[in-house]
Design an enzyme around this catalytic site. Structure first.
Site, PDB file in Angstrom:
ATOM      1  N   ASN A  72       0.847  -1.200   0.000  1.00 51.19           N
ATOM      2  CA  ASN A  72       0.000   0.000   0.000  1.00 51.19           C
ATOM      3  C   ASN A  72       0.874   1.239   0.000  1.00 51.19           C
ATOM      4  OD1 ASN A  72      -0.262   1.789   2.627  1.00 51.19           O
ATOM      5  ND2 ASN A  72       0.177  -0.292   3.338  1.00 51.19           N
ATOM      6  N   ARG A  73       0.347   2.263  -0.618  1.00 48.91           N
ATOM      7  CA  ARG A  73       0.968   3.587  -0.589  1.00 48.91           C
ATOM      8  C   ARG A  73      -0.125   4.638  -0.386  1.00 48.91           C
ATOM      9  NH1 ARG A  73       2.440   1.912  -6.072  1.00 48.91           N
ATOM     10  NH2 ARG A  73       0.914   2.664  -7.615  1.00 48.91           N
TER      11      ARG A  73
ATOM     12  N   ASN B  71       5.215   6.119   3.150  1.00 45.91           N
ATOM     13  CA  ASN B  71       4.575   6.755   2.000  1.00 45.91           C
ATOM     14  C   ASN B  71       4.425   8.266   2.143  1.00 45.91           C
ATOM     15  OD1 ASN B  71       4.052   4.134   0.804  1.00 45.91           O
ATOM     16  ND2 ASN B  71       2.460   3.896   2.350  1.00 45.91           N
TER      17      ASN B  71
ATOM     18  N   SER C  72       5.795   6.173   8.642  1.00 50.30           N
ATOM     19  CA  SER C  72       5.073   5.835   7.423  1.00 50.30           C
ATOM     20  C   SER C  72       6.019   5.909   6.226  1.00 50.30           C
ATOM     21  CB  SER C  72       3.899   6.800   7.210  1.00 50.30           C
ATOM     22  OG  SER C  72       3.304   6.599   5.940  1.00 50.30           O
TER      23      SER C  72
END
Length: 639
Positions: free
Chosen positions: A208-209, A309, A307
């Site tokens: 996921n991004r 991203n 995180s």
């Protein structure tokens, strides 16, 4: 006298035929149609049915009623049993039917996630949500004590499952003891462009991004506030601000975040992506804004600096900026308008796992007074391609973003061990009392009167083989005898329980620590002096028989020494406590959860396992933990 003509002459048949072909319907002449008589309709056939008596009619009516009763009862029982089955988290339908249907109808993983959350929220509003049945947690065999709360089990959900505070109560009902909401940013932001979530079904993994897509701190705070006020209204407190404050101050007898006994709600906060990471003051403002909006509705505040991203976010994991950020967050959390402020934790990256990186984070946690660390997040690293992966999944595996799945489990265990070792060592040294500085005018006699019992020297952790052997020999002397009475007493104890060690951050504790009583200090010193000389292992735990003030108060000093400030006393008290570790990453079974807990974690969190296993994953992991504990207990009896 002429013959009277009728009022209406009947036109000739020839004229009628001509009129039907040429004139419109509304001017055509009137014509009466006389159908031929149907003799079949006038015939009456003899009836072949037999006449029933009154008793026969009554019996047939009774049979009909019985059939209707049986059919209605069968339908009702089917609906009731179906309700109990579908709303039980242990039902296999959640993993083997619902999840495949979501993946089939929603090829995009984010669409499936959003639909699942909406459906779970709607089901919860009607009382049709899946829930954990059986009350297995009431046995207390998995109970753990964290932040002064006795949790029902050491299992929770990671941030990302409920990003916008839509389904916290539904996740708690599914069996989780801790639900992490978020991440929440100070201002709303969209995150990265879609598609941004990808499945790898053959390995039950995700890439996921998201980029911390959030509705903003104010929006999430509004939902949390509404939740608290509805709970206050159910208790009869009202629905205004005063009723809300009563619940937050603990008058309801439940944690103000989860609103359920034995459970907690954590809120993860992060900076906006347009805030420059090299501007520490602007970054601090983002985090403090989130704390001011959300902290009073949370039991735990999680500072996200990991995180993968969000550009530049992981640079904040360095010791100096992280210390400044955590100090500001801890201070803001202590100023929350609530009797017991929330605990503060920091979520760190699994990629920065070097010795210097780990020590830098631990130094920041101890210096700032934070309560602990969440080890693990999605990783940017890509190990060699797993064997048996289809070609289209290989392309997904190499997508930009954070990877999560069972393949990260070993790294999570190693990371937990490293953080536990460094945190315990760092907290141990931080808890050493400062050497008293004698006043020039004080003589030896005055000092002896002020401190009748000298505090023993604080020994260092065992570093040699002989010291470890001495510690093992000392502990062996305190083992219970192998007698039937001791065996019966052991059966009544829980299989898995972490000893009480954490204390909640309350105003009364701060007052006691700021002004320690001489009696409690003397008693604590006497207990330390009475301990065996061979005990070289540090004891950061708070004994159940010792008050918080006696365990954390400094040795009595002379009257001329200045009293410590409240802020320094708070930091010292927090540093003396054993830091809490939450672990997340690759955990999908009960045996893996126990392995992470044995490595030093206090709570384990799941994310990807819940995506692939459905809402019943939490119950299955807990049942696996109980099976493993029973197996170990049986093996111990055989020995």
């Amino acid at each position: 006298m002429s013959r009277l003509r009728p009022a209406r002459e009947i036109p000739s048949r020839r004229w009628q035929c001509l009129a039907r072909r040429t004139l419109p319907p509304y001017v055509r002449p009137f014509h009466t149609h006389h159908p031929k008589p149907n003799l079949r309709n006038q015939l009456r056939f003899q009836s072949t049915t037999t006449s029933f008596t009154t008793s026969q009619i009554a019996s047939r009516s009774l049979i009909t009623r019985i059939n209707n009763l049986v059919l209605g009862t069968a339908i009702g029982l089917s609906l009731i049993l179906g309700y109990y089955y579908v709303t039980d988290t242990r039902a296999s339908i959640h993993e083997w039917l619902i999840i495949p249907c979501l993946r089939y109808f929603y090829p995009d993983a984010e669409d499936a996630h959003e639909f699942g959350n909406r459906a779970l929220k709607a089901l919860y509003s009607f009382g049709l949500h899946p829930r954990e049945r059986g009350y297995n947690d009431a046995k207390g065999d998995l109970a753990v004590e964290v932040f002064g709360h006795m949790l029902q089990n050491p299992l929770g959900t990671s941030a990302g499952i409920d990003k916008h505070c839509d389904i916290p109560d539904a996740l708690l009902a599914a069996g989780a003891a801790i639900v992490e909401i978020g991440g929440v940013t100070a201002e709303p932001q969209e995150g990265n462009d879609r598609p941004r979530v990808f499945r790898i079904p053959s390995h039950r993994a995700l890439v996921n991004r998201y980029g911390l897509n959030s509705e903003g701190a104010d929006h999430v705070a509004m939902r949390l506030r509404q939740r608290v006020r509805e709970y206050a209204y159910q208790l009869g407190f009202g629905i205004d601000e005063e009723a809300e404050q009563r619940v937050l101050d603990g008058e309801a007898g439940v944690p103000p975040g989860s609103l359920q006994e034995g459970k907690l709600v954590a809120v993860q906060i992060a900076k906006n992506k347009w805030t420059p990471e090299d501007d520490v003051e602007a970054t601090k403002r983002d985090y403090v804004y989130c704390v001011n909006a959300l902290a009073k509705y949370a039991d735990v505040i999680v500072v996200n600096v990991s995180s993968p991203n969000t550009p530049g976010l992981r640079h904040l994991q360095k010791s100096e900026p992280l210390t400044d950020i955590l100090t500001a967050v801890v201070e803001a959390a202590r100023n929350v308008r609530r009797k017991t402020p929330p605990a503060v934790m920091v979520k760190v990256s699994p990629d920065e796992d070097g010795e210097d990186d780990v020590r830098g984070v631990c130094d920041a946690v101890v210096e700032s007074g934070a309560a602990g660390v969440i080890c693990g997040n999605t990783t940017k690293r890509r190990d060699p391609l797993p064997s048996g992966m289809p070609q289209h999944e290989r392309l997904v595996f190499l997508e930009q973003g954070g990877y999560s799945g069972p393949q990260t489990f070993d790294r999570t265990v190693a990371l937990v061990r490293r953080y536990r070792r460094v945190l315990d060592d760092r907290s141990y040294h931080a808890s050493e009392p400062p050497s008293p500085q004698p006043h020039p005018s004080n003589n030896a006699e005055t000092r002896n009167i002020a401190s009748p019992v000298q505090a023993p020297e604080v020994s260092h952790p065992p570093t040699t083989y002989n010291e470890i052997e001495a510690t093992v020999a000392r502990d062996a002397q305190h083992l219970k005898p192998d007698t039937p009475e001791a065996e019966a007493e052991s059966k009544n104890q829980s299989l898995f329980r972490i000893p009480e060690r954490h204390k909640s951050f309350s105003s009364s504790t701060t007052t006691d620590e700021t002004h320690p009583s001489p009696n409690s200090s003397t008693q604590s010193q006497q207990q330390l002096a009475a301990s065996p000389s061979t005990d070289t292992t540090p004891s950061p735990s708070i004994s159940p028989t010792t008050s918080p003030s006696s365990s954390s108060s400094p040795p009595a000093s002379s009257p001329s020494s200045s009293a410590p400030s409240t802020h320094s006393s708070r930091n010292r008290t927090t540093n003396n406590q054993r830091k809490v570790i939450f672990a997340t990453g690759g955990i999908s079974s009960g045996s893996q959860a126990l392995e992470v807990l044995s490595a030093g974690a206090d709570v384990v969190q799941i994310y990807t396992a819940l995506v692939y296993g459905g809402i019943g994953t939490i119950s299955k992991i807990k049942e696996g933990m109980r099976d493993e504990l029973r197996k170990h207990q049986n093996d111990g009896k055989r020995r």
